[in-house]
Design a protein around this motif. Sequence first.
Motif, PDB file in Angstrom:
ATOM      1  N   ASP A 271      22.854  12.465  56.483  1.00  0.00           N
ATOM      2  CA  ASP A 271      22.696  13.442  57.569  1.00  0.00           C
ATOM      3  C   ASP A 271      24.032  13.783  58.221  1.00  0.00           C
ATOM      4  O   ASP A 271      24.076  14.312  59.336  1.00  0.00           O
ATOM      5  N   ALA A 272      25.142  13.484  57.550  1.00  0.00           N
ATOM      6  CA  ALA A 272      26.453  13.842  58.094  1.00  0.00           C
ATOM      7  C   ALA A 272      26.545  15.351  58.257  1.00  0.00           C
ATOM      8  O   ALA A 272      25.950  16.119  57.506  1.00  0.00           O
ATOM      9  N   PHE A 273      27.287  15.757  59.255  1.00  0.00           N
ATOM     10  CA  PHE A 273      27.501  17.170  59.564  1.00  0.00           C
ATOM     11  C   PHE A 273      26.194  17.883  59.942  1.00  0.00           C
ATOM     12  O   PHE A 273      25.993  19.047  59.612  1.00  0.00           O
TER      13      PHE A 273
ATOM     14  N   CYS B  75      33.659  18.484  62.915  1.00  0.00           N
ATOM     15  CA  CYS B  75      33.545  17.982  61.550  1.00  0.00           C
ATOM     16  C   CYS B  75      34.587  16.909  61.271  1.00  0.00           C
ATOM     17  O   CYS B  75      34.307  15.904  60.590  1.00  0.00           O
ATOM     18  N   MET B  76      35.786  17.092  61.803  1.00  0.00           N
ATOM     19  CA  MET B  76      36.844  16.100  61.615  1.00  0.00           C
ATOM     20  C   MET B  76      36.482  14.785  62.286  1.00  0.00           C
ATOM     21  O   MET B  76      36.852  13.699  61.809  1.00  0.00           O
ATOM     22  N   ARG B  77      35.745  14.851  63.364  1.00  0.00           N
ATOM     23  CA  ARG B  77      35.254  13.638  64.009  1.00  0.00           C
ATOM     24  C   ARG B  77      34.291  12.905  63.075  1.00  0.00           C
ATOM     25  O   ARG B  77      34.327  11.669  62.960  1.00  0.00           O
ATOM     26  N   GLU B  78      33.418  13.647  62.387  1.00  0.00           N
ATOM     27  CA  GLU B  78      32.466  13.031  61.458  1.00  0.00           C
ATOM     28  C   GLU B  78      33.201  12.276  60.342  1.00  0.00           C
ATOM     29  O   GLU B  78      32.734  11.247  59.862  1.00  0.00           O
ATOM     30  N   LEU B  79      34.350  12.804  59.933  1.00  0.00           N
ATOM     31  CA  LEU B  79      35.127  12.188  58.858  1.00  0.00           C
ATOM     32  C   LEU B  79      35.973  11.013  59.341  1.00  0.00           C
ATOM     33  O   LEU B  79      36.613  10.328  58.539  1.00  0.00           O
ATOM     34  N   GLY B  80      35.987  10.780  60.651  1.00  0.00           N
ATOM     35  CA  GLY B  80      36.770   9.688  61.201  1.00  0.00           C
ATOM     36  C   GLY B  80      38.219  10.049  61.458  1.00  0.00           C
ATOM     37  O   GLY B  80      39.029   9.180  61.790  1.00  0.00           O
ATOM     38  N   TRP B  81      38.562  11.323  61.348  1.00  0.00           N
ATOM     39  CA  TRP B  81      39.942  11.759  61.602  1.00  0.00           C
ATOM     40  C   TRP B  81      40.210  11.888  63.094  1.00  0.00           C
ATOM     41  O   TRP B  81      41.377  11.863  63.508  1.00  0.00           O
ATOM     42  N   LEU B  82      39.175  12.063  63.865  1.00  0.00           N
ATOM     43  CA  LEU B  82      39.285  12.131  65.324  1.00  0.00           C
ATOM     44  C   LEU B  82      38.343  11.102  65.919  1.00  0.00           C
ATOM     45  O   LEU B  82      37.289  10.799  65.342  1.00  0.00           O
TER      46      LEU B  82
END
Length: 291
Positions: free
Chosen positions: A22-24, A92-99
């Motif tokens: 359920d990402a994004f 979206c970048m937060r979901e990837l762990g970049w933020l």
Amino acid sequence: MTAPVITPDAMPDANPGWLPNDAFDPRSLRKTVLAMARAGSSGHVGCAFSIIEIMAVLYRSFLRYPGNDPRHPDRDYLVLSKGHGVMAQYACMRELGWLDDERHIQRYFGDGSDLMGLSDSRTPGLEVSSGSLGHGFSVGVGIAEGLRRRGTDQRVYAIVGDGELNEGPIWEGMLFAAHNRLGNLLLIVDANGFQAMGRTDEVIALGSIRQKFESFGFVTAEVDGHDEAALDTAIRTLFAGDPDAPKAIVARTTKGKGVGFMEDDNQWHYRHLSAQDYEASIEALRGENAR
């Protein structure tokens, strides 16, 4: 040099493997946008909301970042030419762990923040500094030409606004892309019917965007920009076609999508969220989730 042909069944899985199914989720992404806008007293909520599903589909299924590295040399490129919609990309970048929440989301647009209110290439994951409309797309075209010359299977996905199509560099870039047969380029138009100061049809009427793009040599599809399945199918179908033709999707969207009182209301291009607006927006998204 001709880019490799990738059929829909053979397209690589962009999901790095550790992300949940359920990402994004668009509702979660919109909540992150609201949190950022409230924390930073920032505008541009409506124009971030209109591209949420586009961003979700690209990050979930198409954009490849080997090793989950936003600066990996073999990555695909997402060029947000309509840089004022950057909160959707940050979500979206937060979901990837970049933020992360404490450093980035809660401090957005505040003193000492790492994140700007427009796309800024100094931030890993953002490919261009955009906001001066029309120019980000041309940078994306240049990246696509460079990748074509290298003979890689990397792609460039460029998102522009329909109001941005008033800018001449868009059409110059399209002429260059068609002439150089940039089959690794996909242009997505966030066609929400508005630009900063009014409806696009009232400022400079565009007529049929699809027909214009096709006349410029782009293979083009037109879809509901909030229908994730339709977006996914359109992208796969376009890349399964002519490997040398640049591609385009006209994504029909609603500015402020997801929160009823914001939808199709252009004041949410600039309006800042009050505490009451924020709570009402979160409640609206809870109601959307219940359906």
